[in-house]
Design an enzyme around this catalytic site. Structure first.
Site, PDB file in Angstrom:
ATOM      1  N   LYS A 286       0.841  -1.201   0.000  1.00 34.76           N
ATOM      2  CA  LYS A 286       0.000   0.000   0.000  1.00 34.76           C
ATOM      3  C   LYS A 286       0.872   1.246   0.000  1.00 34.76           C
ATOM      4  CE  LYS A 286      -3.895  -1.949   2.655  1.00 34.76           C
ATOM      5  NZ  LYS A 286      -4.962  -1.745   1.661  1.00 34.76           N
ATOM      6  N   ASP A 297      -7.283  -3.440  10.833  1.00 32.91           N
ATOM      7  CA  ASP A 297      -7.796  -4.430   9.883  1.00 32.91           C
ATOM      8  C   ASP A 297      -8.193  -5.757  10.547  1.00 32.91           C
ATOM      9  OD1 ASP A 297      -8.583  -4.744   7.245  1.00 32.91           O
ATOM     10  OD2 ASP A 297      -6.682  -5.632   6.612  1.00 32.91           O
ATOM     11  N   GLU A 358      -6.271  -9.659   0.737  1.00 36.12           N
ATOM     12  CA  GLU A 358      -5.881 -10.783   1.603  1.00 36.12           C
ATOM     13  C   GLU A 358      -6.991 -11.247   2.538  1.00 36.12           C
ATOM     14  OE1 GLU A 358      -5.457  -7.704   2.408  1.00 36.12           O
ATOM     15  OE2 GLU A 358      -6.154  -7.741   4.479  1.00 36.12           O
ATOM     16  N   ARG A 360     -10.138 -11.805   2.108  1.00 37.52           N
ATOM     17  CA  ARG A 360     -10.979 -12.875   1.547  1.00 37.52           C
ATOM     18  C   ARG A 360     -10.266 -14.222   1.581  1.00 37.52           C
ATOM     19  NH1 ARG A 360     -11.437  -9.469  -3.939  1.00 37.52           N
ATOM     20  NH2 ARG A 360     -11.093  -7.839  -2.380  1.00 37.52           N
TER      21      ARG A 360
HETATM   22  N1  BES Z   1      -8.076  -4.029   4.541  1.00 42.43           N
HETATM   23  C1  BES Z   1      -8.260  -3.581   3.218  1.00 42.43           C
HETATM   24  C2  BES Z   1      -9.575  -2.823   3.001  1.00 42.43           C
HETATM   25  C3  BES Z   1      -9.727  -1.511   3.717  1.00 42.43           C
HETATM   26  C4  BES Z   1      -9.375  -0.337   3.081  1.00 42.43           C
HETATM   27  C5  BES Z   1     -10.264  -1.459   4.985  1.00 42.43           C
HETATM   28  C6  BES Z   1      -9.546   0.870   3.729  1.00 42.43           C
HETATM   29  C7  BES Z   1     -10.430  -0.253   5.619  1.00 42.43           C
HETATM   30  C8  BES Z   1     -10.085   0.911   5.008  1.00 42.43           C
HETATM   31  C9  BES Z   1      -8.245  -4.765   2.272  1.00 42.43           C
HETATM   32  O1  BES Z   1      -7.435  -5.822   2.643  1.00 42.43           O
HETATM   33  C10 BES Z   1      -7.728  -4.268   0.971  1.00 42.43           C
HETATM   34  O2  BES Z   1      -6.585  -3.899   0.926  1.00 42.43           O
HETATM   35  N2  BES Z   1      -8.568  -4.273  -0.053  1.00 42.43           N
HETATM   36  C11 BES Z   1      -8.198  -3.791  -1.342  1.00 42.43           C
HETATM   37  C12 BES Z   1      -8.719  -4.775  -2.356  1.00 42.43           C
HETATM   38  C13 BES Z   1      -8.171  -4.567  -3.731  1.00 42.43           C
HETATM   39  C14 BES Z   1      -6.702  -4.910  -3.752  1.00 42.43           C
HETATM   40  C15 BES Z   1      -8.926  -5.458  -4.685  1.00 42.43           C
HETATM   41  C16 BES Z   1      -8.840  -2.416  -1.530  1.00 42.43           C
HETATM   42  O3  BES Z   1      -9.938  -2.195  -1.014  1.00 42.43           O
HETATM   43  O4  BES Z   1      -8.200  -1.569  -2.124  1.00 42.43           O
HETATM   44 ZN    ZN Z   2      -7.088  -5.990   4.664  1.00 43.03          ZN
HETATM   45 MN    MN Z   3      -5.461  -5.563   1.969  1.00 46.10          MN
END
Ligand code: BES
Ligand code: ZN
Ligand code: MN
Length: 510
Positions: A286, A297, A358, A360
């Site tokens: 990220k 998370d 991750e 899922r």
């Molecule tokens: N934990 C994140 C989702 C999240 C984002 C929670 C912001 C709370 C605030 C999750 O693991 C994630 O990184 N999801 C990605 C999915 C994408 C790579 C398909 C996302 O939402 O960008």
């Molecule tokens: Zn996550």
């Molecule tokens: Mn993630």
């Protein structure tokens, strides 16, 4: 926050002997009519009309959420009087009463007082007993006054919060204690969740969280912890792949509350939580800005653990399973790579195109395990799963995905009742197709960025077999950046009240 209930007569401010007992801060409720209650009128007289002046000031209309603080003169045996607007009595419900309680907290802290007493005279609220009014307001005070202050070493007491004791004086105070007793168990679960979720990721990691789960044994919860070798033997390829880059060992914890008795054969209900103790994104790392937020998370797991504490604490007549997948998602020489193919516990293979999708992967193995081993009546999973759900719904509603209309309706109703709202989102073949992979049974992200929360839910559904299931995407709900109502900033424990209510209203004792 220490909560007390007291007989109103002993606190009567016009009673000479008890006047000395008046708390430093006294709270009165004021409706839209801005009429002072009999006790407030008595104090108004003692103070030469100060309260009447205050409620008649142009900005105070008695609306809910309005508070006005009056400095008490020498003739009144307290320092401050807070007048709390409650709006129309007809529309007062439990959510509103709790929020009124919550709003009292910053008012008392602003005065710098340690304690306050609400003098609660009989309010005629349709459908809510007087004792419940007292208990709900106290509950709101207690929830809002929660403060995660363990890492401050230099702040003085009044920079932190001073308010630590709240009394409600009402006629019939004995009966309220019983009612409040159950809410206290709910608070204990909520506070556990908030503590777990607020903790930074250097302190809270899979093993330390598993230890927190083990503490629930004291309440009669059976707790089983699976470590990496256990999960490897079972074939948890999806969950283990996520934790592979972390120096912290992944864990899965299964908590069982057998509220219907040890030998009971009644099918349990099941709750599953995403517990990514830190989500750096892994190799699909990220951006730096905001990455610190990914300590939250594990919010889904935090909620499941707090819920189990509440159910056990109040000895709920239900058999319930709480299962959490605990992993840390880190980049490393041994981390999972984009493009890797893993085999999940279900046997289905997954092409991991993005290591940041991750949650899922973790849930896939836990969901399968829970179905296979416990044959539950239903499964509800909670996960801070996608940023996309925040784009869709913002921070006032969690996304609800379900294969079962009855369960979805029950969840929706419980959410409305407690004020932890949900909005139903679709599941359909068109979305499901988007996660077909060229080289494995599925891929862990959609073909493009469209409908990101839905494709994530479709992925989970591939690990659900003929069992009523609901997935709550709580990415926008697990923590908040501002104090509001009954929730101080930080971890919200969203879901604990909602699911406790679901159990209570629809499943308990059945
Ligand atoms: N934990 C994140 C989702 C999240 C984002 C929670 C912001 C709370 C605030 C999750 O693991 C994630 O990184 N999801 C990605 C999915 C994408 C790579 C398909 C996302 O939402 O960008
Ligand atoms: Zn996550
Ligand atoms: Mn993630």
């Amino acid at each position: 926050m220490k909560i007390n209930f007291q007989e109103l007569t002993t606190a009567h401010p016009t009673n000479k002997t008890s006047m000395a007992k008046l708390d430093t801060v006294i709270v009165f409720l004021v409706g839209e009519d801005r009429k002072l209650s009999p006790l407030a009128s008595a104090i108004n007289k003692q103070s030469g009309g100060a309260l009447l002046k205050a409620v008649m000031s142009p900005k105070f209309t008695g609306k809910r959420g309005q508070y006005i603080t009056v400095i008490a003169g020498d003739s009144v045996k307290c320092d401050r009087i807070i007048l709390a607007g409650v709006g129309s009595l007809k529309t007062l419900d439990r959510k509103a009463l709790e929020a009124i309680g919550g709003g009292i907290v910053p008012q008392v802290n602003a005065v710098g007082a340690k304690s306050a007493t609400l003098l609660l005279e009989d309010l005629k609220i349709p459908g809510i007993a007087h004792t419940e009014v007292a208990a709900r307001i106290a509950h709101g005070v207690s929830l809002r006054a929660y403060f995660f202050g363990k890492y401050f070493t230099k702040k003085t007491a009044d920079e932190i919060a001073t308010f630590s004791g709240f009394t409600v004086a009402l006629a019939d105070s004995k009966n309220v204690t019983k009612f409040y007793g159950e809410l206290e168990k709910l608070e204990a679960g909520i506070f556990l969740t908030r503590n777990l979720v607020n903790e930074p990721a250097n302190i809270s990691y899979p093993e330390s969280m598993a230890e927190e789960c083990l503490k629930l044994k004291e309440l009669g919860v059976e707790v089983e912890v699976l470590d990496e070798p256990d999960m490897y033997k079972l074939g948890f390829g999806a969950l283990l792949g996520v934790g592979q880059g972390s120096s912290r060992e992944s864990k899965m914890v299964i908590m069982r509350w057998n509220g219907l008795g040890k030998g009971s054969k009644t099918q349990p209900v099941a709750f599953v939580g995403k517990g990514v103790t830190f989500d750096s994104g892994g190799i699909s790392i990220k951006p730096a800005g905001g990455m610190e937020e990914m300590k939250w998370d594990m919010g889904g797991a935090g909620t499941v653990i707090g819920l189990m504490k509440t159910l056990a604490g109040r000895k709920a007549k239900i058999n319930a399973i709480g299962a959490v997948g605990l992993v840390e998602n880190m980049p490393d020489g041994n981390a999972q790579r984009p493009g890797d193919v893993v085999t999940s516990y279900s046997g289905q293979t997954i092409e991991v195109l993005n290591t940041d999708a991750e949650g899922r992967l973790v849930l896939a193995d836990v969901l399968w395990y829970v179905q296979k081993h416990f044959k539950p009546k239903f499964i509800v999973d909670l996960a801070t799963l996608t940023g996309a759900i925040i784009i869709s719904l913002g921070t006032s509603r969690a996304g609800l995905f379900s294969n079962d209309d009855k369960l979805a309706d029950q969840l929706y109703k419980s959410g409305q009742k407690v004020g932890e709202e949900l909005w139903r989102m679709p599941l359909a073949d068109v979305y499901d197709k988007q996660i077909n992979s060229d080289i494995a049974d599925m891929q862990n992200i959609g073909k493009d960025r469209e409908a990101g929360s839905i494709t994530a839910a479709q992925f989970l559904q591939r690990f659900v077999n003929n069992v009523p299931w609901a997935h709550l995407d709580i990415a926008g709900m697990a923590w908040t950046k501002k104090d509001d109502g009954i929730t101080p900033k930080g971890a919200t424990a969203y879901g604990v009240r909602l699911l406790n209510e679901l159990v209570r209203d629809f499943y308990e004792g059945k």
